[in-house]
Scaffold this active site. Sequence first.
Site, PDB file in Angstrom:
ATOM      1  N   GLU A 131     -20.674 -47.997  -9.464  1.00 25.12           N
ATOM      2  CA  GLU A 131     -20.433 -46.586  -9.131  1.00 25.12           C
ATOM      3  C   GLU A 131     -19.245 -46.006  -9.892  1.00 25.12           C
ATOM      4  O   GLU A 131     -19.299 -44.864 -10.368  1.00 25.12           O
ATOM      5  CB  GLU A 131     -20.221 -46.427  -7.626  1.00 25.12           C
TER       6      GLU A 131
ATOM      7  N   HIS B  94     -22.423 -48.985   6.137  1.00 26.55           N
ATOM      8  CA  HIS B  94     -23.423 -48.109   5.519  1.00 26.55           C
ATOM      9  C   HIS B  94     -23.764 -46.908   6.398  1.00 26.55           C
ATOM     10  O   HIS B  94     -24.814 -46.302   6.221  1.00 26.55           O
ATOM     11  CB  HIS B  94     -24.717 -48.893   5.243  1.00 26.55           C
TER      12      HIS B  94
END
Length: 373
Positions: free
Chosen positions: A103, A172
């Site tokens: 990322e 998450h």
Amino acid sequence: MAAAAAALRHLALGARLAPHGSGARAPLQRLQQRRGLRLSAPAAIQVTVRDALNQALDEELERDERVFLLGEEVAQYDGAYKISRGLWKKYGDKRVIDTPISEMGFAGIAVGAAMAGLRPVCEFMTFNFSMQAIDQVINSAAKTCYMSAGSIPVPIVFRGPNGASAGVAAQHSQCFAAWYGHCPGLKVVSPWSSEDAKGLLKASIRDDNPVVMLESELLYGVPFEMSEQAQSKEFVVPIGKAKIEKQGTHVTLVAHSRPVGHCLEAAAVLSKEGVECEVINLRTIRPMDIETVEASVVKTNHLVTVEGGWPQFGVGAEICARIMEGPAFNYLDAPAVRVTGADVPMPYAKILEDNSIPQVKDIVFAVKKTLNI
């Protein structure tokens, strides 16, 4: 068959005999009325949030050659959530780019491309993973225009699923609305319906500022009505403008993303008990449309905010503070109430997860509390 043929002959004869102008269509209109047909605009169609996002990406890739999409599995796999289905086959490797699981790396590439004049759409498989790239989002994207005295705009969109999903536990499941909404230099949008998703994504891609678009994974497969206007390729939802989803007189409910639907469900339950809720879909976290909230509070005299994120320094806390500091405070007949996610890391067990996320019953309870009923 004979009756149909006679009707068609009658229609043709009427069309030849009728004068030009508005009366020329009268035979057709009379025939349609006899058969129960109406002349009207095309009806709204059902479109899932997933397909609405796909439409927006497709239309903007086609409209502007500077736009491109990059992220993990967005190309050959059609996206982890199939948001980019068919786009790689249509636009090729240069416009739809698969990246490594890095990322920080691909967010940095996207920010650099935006500084160089392109308009990247950077997809995070989940915004929880954007923490790996938060330096690029905040320090590189959000601050560069200001630090360059406006000479280097950064027209980039960071998008992906945000907040709780189902059964994916603490790492998450967090909502980043307050995290990114805290930072000047960013615009932050949070759609609920298919029209929100399409219109806000198109507006974000066309904006010259970095925009964080926080979607809900649990809404991707949910169909919503999409109006004829929203089906247009030029349809956009203005950033910074909330939408009143339901008019009401007794209490104002303010939410963004998936909790908007919970608010509407709670409003339907309360309506049967004589309580009419006004439901506001924020759509944008930053800049926040506090004027719409204030106008509603002046009318209803009560406020309940609903969000999936944690309570401390959350979106609801900001709304309450802005109302307290502004002219609408004098119209409140009771303290504002916040409905939020539980102040704990998200549990994995389903029963605990359900009790960590705002439910319809929690909103109903909060409304009755603020109305003292």
